[in-house]
Design a protein around this motif. Sequence first.
Motif, short mmCIF file in Angstrom:
data_model
loop_
_atom_site.label_atom_id
_atom_site.label_comp_id
_atom_site.label_asym_id
_atom_site.label_seq_id
_atom_site.Cartn_x
_atom_site.Cartn_y
_atom_site.Cartn_z
N SER A 1 0.82 -1.22 0.00
CA SER A 1 0.00 0.00 0.00
C SER A 1 0.85 1.27 0.00
O SER A 1 0.37 2.34 -0.36
CB SER A 1 -0.92 0.00 1.22
OG SER A 1 -0.14 -0.08 2.38
N ALA A 2 2.12 1.16 0.39
CA ALA A 2 2.98 2.34 0.38
C ALA A 2 3.69 2.52 -0.96
O ALA A 2 4.46 3.44 -1.13
CB ALA A 2 4.00 2.24 1.50
N PRO B 1 -10.80 -1.09 -13.25
CA PRO B 1 -12.03 -0.50 -13.82
C PRO B 1 -11.87 0.99 -14.10
O PRO B 1 -12.46 1.50 -15.04
CB PRO B 1 -13.07 -0.75 -12.73
CG PRO B 1 -12.56 -1.91 -11.95
CD PRO B 1 -11.06 -1.79 -11.99
N VAL B 2 -11.02 1.66 -13.30
CA VAL B 2 -10.82 3.10 -13.53
C VAL B 2 -10.16 3.31 -14.89
O VAL B 2 -10.60 4.14 -15.70
CB VAL B 2 -9.94 3.70 -12.42
CG1 VAL B 2 -9.69 5.17 -12.68
CG2 VAL B 2 -10.56 3.49 -11.06
N ASN C 1 -11.86 4.89 -18.21
CA ASN C 1 -11.22 6.05 -18.82
C ASN C 1 -10.99 5.80 -20.30
O ASN C 1 -11.08 6.71 -21.12
CB ASN C 1 -9.88 6.31 -18.12
CG ASN C 1 -9.40 7.72 -18.34
OD1 ASN C 1 -10.20 8.62 -18.57
ND2 ASN C 1 -8.11 7.91 -18.28
N ALA D 1 -12.10 10.28 -21.28
CA ALA D 1 -11.53 11.14 -22.30
C ALA D 1 -11.02 10.34 -23.51
O ALA D 1 -11.12 10.79 -24.65
CB ALA D 1 -10.38 11.93 -21.69
N GLU E 1 -2.28 8.01 -17.59
CA GLU E 1 -2.39 9.42 -17.22
C GLU E 1 -1.09 9.90 -16.57
O GLU E 1 -0.04 9.76 -17.14
CB GLU E 1 -3.60 9.63 -16.34
CG GLU E 1 -4.89 9.26 -17.10
CD GLU E 1 -6.10 9.59 -16.34
OE1 GLU E 1 -6.74 10.58 -16.68
OE2 GLU E 1 -6.42 8.85 -15.39
N TRP F 1 0.72 8.75 -14.25
CA TRP F 1 1.43 7.72 -13.50
C TRP F 1 2.49 7.08 -14.41
O TRP F 1 2.18 6.67 -15.51
CB TRP F 1 0.48 6.61 -13.04
CG TRP F 1 -0.56 7.05 -12.08
CD1 TRP F 1 -1.81 7.50 -12.38
CD2 TRP F 1 -0.47 7.07 -10.64
NE1 TRP F 1 -2.49 7.81 -11.23
CE2 TRP F 1 -1.70 7.55 -10.15
CE3 TRP F 1 0.53 6.72 -9.74
CZ2 TRP F 1 -1.96 7.70 -8.79
CZ3 TRP F 1 0.28 6.87 -8.39
CH2 TRP F 1 -0.95 7.35 -7.92
N TYR G 1 1.10 2.67 -13.06
CA TYR G 1 -0.27 3.05 -12.72
C TYR G 1 -0.62 2.76 -11.25
O TYR G 1 -0.57 1.62 -10.79
CB TYR G 1 -1.23 2.29 -13.62
CG TYR G 1 -2.62 2.91 -13.69
CD1 TYR G 1 -2.78 4.22 -14.09
CD2 TYR G 1 -3.74 2.17 -13.35
CE1 TYR G 1 -4.03 4.79 -14.16
CE2 TYR G 1 -5.00 2.74 -13.42
CZ TYR G 1 -5.13 4.05 -13.83
OH TYR G 1 -6.37 4.62 -13.90
N GLY G 2 -0.97 3.82 -10.55
CA GLY G 2 -1.38 3.70 -9.16
C GLY G 2 -0.24 3.50 -8.19
O GLY G 2 -0.46 3.41 -6.98
N LYS H 1 3.94 7.99 -9.35
CA LYS H 1 3.32 9.12 -10.03
C LYS H 1 4.36 9.93 -10.79
O LYS H 1 5.49 10.09 -10.31
CB LYS H 1 2.63 10.01 -8.99
CG LYS H 1 1.40 10.70 -9.49
CD LYS H 1 0.59 11.26 -8.34
CE LYS H 1 -0.81 11.56 -8.83
NZ LYS H 1 -1.70 11.91 -7.73
N PHE I 1 0.80 15.88 -17.88
CA PHE I 1 -0.57 15.98 -18.40
C PHE I 1 -0.75 15.17 -19.68
O PHE I 1 0.21 14.82 -20.36
CB PHE I 1 -0.95 17.44 -18.65
CG PHE I 1 -0.09 18.12 -19.68
CD1 PHE I 1 -0.42 18.06 -21.02
CD2 PHE I 1 1.04 18.83 -19.30
CE1 PHE I 1 0.36 18.68 -21.98
CE2 PHE I 1 1.83 19.46 -20.25
CZ PHE I 1 1.49 19.38 -21.59
N THR I 2 -2.01 14.88 -19.98
CA THR I 2 -2.32 14.13 -21.20
C THR I 2 -2.44 15.10 -22.38
O THR I 2 -3.26 16.02 -22.31
CB THR I 2 -3.65 13.38 -21.03
OG1 THR I 2 -3.52 12.54 -19.89
CG2 THR I 2 -3.98 12.55 -22.25
N PRO I 3 -1.67 14.90 -23.41
CA PRO I 3 -1.77 15.81 -24.56
C PRO I 3 -3.13 15.68 -25.25
O PRO I 3 -3.79 14.64 -25.14
CB PRO I 3 -0.66 15.33 -25.50
CG PRO I 3 0.18 14.42 -24.70
CD PRO I 3 -0.67 13.87 -23.62
#
Lengths: 670, 320
Positions: free
Chosen positions: A209-210, A299-300, A304, A309, A603, A605, A608-609, A612, A619-621
Amino acid sequence: MRPDRRLGDSRRRGAIAIAALAATVTLLVLVPHPLWGLQGDPQMAVDEVRTFFGISPRLVIWAVAQMHLLFAAFVLGVPVFTVIVEFIGWRTGDIRYDRLAREFTRLFAAAFATTAALGGLLAFTLFGLYPSFATYFVRIFAPSMYVYAAFFFVETALLYLYYNSWRALQHRKGLHITIGVLLNLAGSSLMLIGTAWTAYMMSPVGVDSAGAFVGTTLQAIANPLWIPLTIHRTFGNVAFGGFVVGAYAAVRFLSSTTDEAKAHYDWMGYVGNFIGVSALIPLPFAGYYLGREIYSASPVMGNNMMGGAFSWAFIIHAILVGMLFITSNFYLWAGMGRIPGAERYTRFIKYFNVIIIGCVAVWITPRNIPLSAGEQLSLGTQVHPILGYFGLMSAKNAVINFVILATFASFLLYRRGNKTDLQPVSQQSRRAKTALLGAGALCLALLGWYTRALLTLSPASLNLAPEKASYFVLPILLLVTTMAAVVVCVSLTLRDRGHLAQQIYVGLVAVESVLVIGVYGFFVMRGANPFLRQLAAAQWILLMSALLLVTAIDLLLFRGARRVGPIRWGTVNPISQYALIALAVTNVMTMGLMAFVRSGLRENWHIYGVMKDTSQWAFTPSFAVMARMVGGITVVFLSAVTFLFWLAHLGARGDGLSDGETAPRPLTET
Amino acid sequence: MSSWIKLPAFVLVLIGLFVWAGDVVSRAAGFGGPVGLGSGVGVERGREVFWGAGKCYTCHRVGPRGSAVRGPALGRDGGVAFETRAAERSRALSTAMSATDYIVESLAQPSAYLAPGFKNEMPRVYEPPISLDAEQIASVVLYLQSIDGAPDPAAIHLPAELRSARSGVTASRSWQPYMEGDAARGRRLFFDPRGPAPCARCHIVDSAGGRVGPDLTAIAGTRGPEYILESILRPSATIAGGYETVLIETTRGRILDGIIRDQTADSVFLVTAEGDSIALATGAIARQRIQETSLMPGDLAEVLTVADLHDLLAYLLTLR
């Protein structure tokens, strides 16, 4: 040196090489057990990011990675069908296939070093621009990187061996083809390892989790998206290789001055397109499987992709894939001009293209059509009351199935262009009939397996109430009906009613897969949405059974048929060659777009998750930026490939190979 | 024309069409580039989070807005009202649950209760990769409350896992007070009109106090200690949504500042730092601008002792 002595030396050298390779692979797979089990403990570090002489590091990595992916797809995809083409030449004794396979080898050998150089550049830029991320990554994957390097050496050795031993092993084709197969295995192993790294960034495992990695390298490799992404890449690479080879042939066709060369490159273009389309047909299903696993992994991320987007990217994707199918059909239609007797079928192709264009129109319709405030007010909703349905998954699945069926039917007509006076199936050999029965049995097994899966499916496993099991009934009935149709159609074919059998089966599957399931999907979405995935799988299995059984019937039906006349290779309308070039360019852009989606889904990351990207470039172009970037990469890639192929062509001349030698006589048959 | 000219031209046209399609879709999709993260708690921010960083819209639609079908439609317009869901949940648990409690539970423990017909796949929005912080979550709750009625901050009681949620940072790193405070003494300080921090002049707790600033009756239910401490010591750092100071210049040249309590087509109702309510006709306003500084005094760090500060904080943390 006497010929027999040379042969003996060559045999010894081949045996030694293969033994050395086998030993190396065994060593790599079995020995480093402690290495594979190594526990990593990378901790989250400060996210250090550097620019590339003031240029955004993200853009630099994007460009380098995409170039590497495109070249890698080519050098991994082409050997797959090169070996198959060589095998066909060996078994049929048709020297043209052998020469074509050698020409394919010349092309991917020319691109091999550039692929490796780009891979190195990608590694260097990652270490230079994203050192924190690269360090974290190395701590997890270091053992696999050594294995990757080892496989790279093995692949390089096999490539040189395969290419340079062509003449020496001309009379030992089995051994040469074995080297080709080993080359593909080494390439596939490289792809498996590289894909594991990419997939880990999307679906990391073994992380606490860390954010600290507490798993093993093997666990990290076997992440949820590893195999789905590998399958998708494999089909994608073959399709890409086929289309690029087709474009190469088209350029050579247009610049050829002799009938022989034109005939050769016309035929080569046809083979390239055939390979490209053959691999393109299963790609939507591989893509659906990958998408489904993305949903399952996160699922996120899944939402997505299809609901957020990035769902807009699939509008562009649908346009591009639609272009691939439409252009392929156009090419087949144009190609019928060189087939005597094909005029009987030419007029049907346009109807297939109308179907495909209609389907693509549905495919590209977004759920939320951009509306002005006034339009929204008058509609009372953001979604158009009719067109809104086209934006849902059920409609998309239905039209993709229809596109594939229409393309398949178009190809069947092309195949039978110059064939007439069929030999009755009842008079065919027992072996041929057994092959048909085998295809039927395979279809029954496929359909039966999924029927059983649905019969034993628990609604609770989909978080559905028990009464929702009623939604499973219709697809089960459709699968059972289709199983009965398999038996009927095989029987009809054996009784010399093969055409009727084909029409029944294609018609039935079209109605079931497109109309019934297409409409039923909307009810499922409303009442038992989680079941939609199973419904789509049933749809896919129905379609696959149609491709399999109808092809088997077709092969049997036209076996030994009389030909109206020989195919006049080299006389095709030159416009068709632009279709081949369009296919390759569209494919490159499709790969660029989908790589943007796959990478963009993470995104901000790196992993992912877990890790970061905290830099200002996280940012996403926009799609506008993406399109310019992918467009630029396409130009650079095509320019580089053109240059390399030109070099390979010069090399071939130096070797004494020329158009005249690769195409010693006008080709008159398939 | 030579094929060596026609071919590159043909390829460039294809690529040009692709770039054009990218432009068109980019305009339609309207995303890309850095996104402002915003700050504070409010309905508007909740709307931004719902339709942006929170990614709620990828599964849920709200009334006529949105088109997602993966999760239930929210609100009674086209979906099921939260009250109805809360009633279903109350029956299942045999304890009363308000609509807000239901919303909060759905965010904190998405798998605790599944709307019929939907799969158990909603992520915890306070964990990676979404990683909403407590303020964003409270804002989303306010926004969801506003769908079928008026937002009610006092009804929001965030459980510990949501209160301690911080964007991209694990809960174990959340800030803790330096010393234990005396909540009873803190309460006295809060309500003492002559004390160093006469908070009750502007803030209401359980219907006692002024109505200039936000209602603090359930402040600890939606905010963590770090946020509350910052609000005391640096009130302008994050101004709660709807409590921004507004500077108004009337057509007669009068300058007023305060918080807009209510606004209609004809009138604006302003509350000043002293607690006075002023009604202004819209036509009498020449200029109006939101200020970056809060109405709340910014010198509490100088007038409060460390012990006072922790006592006050201890009291505020009891308000749930």
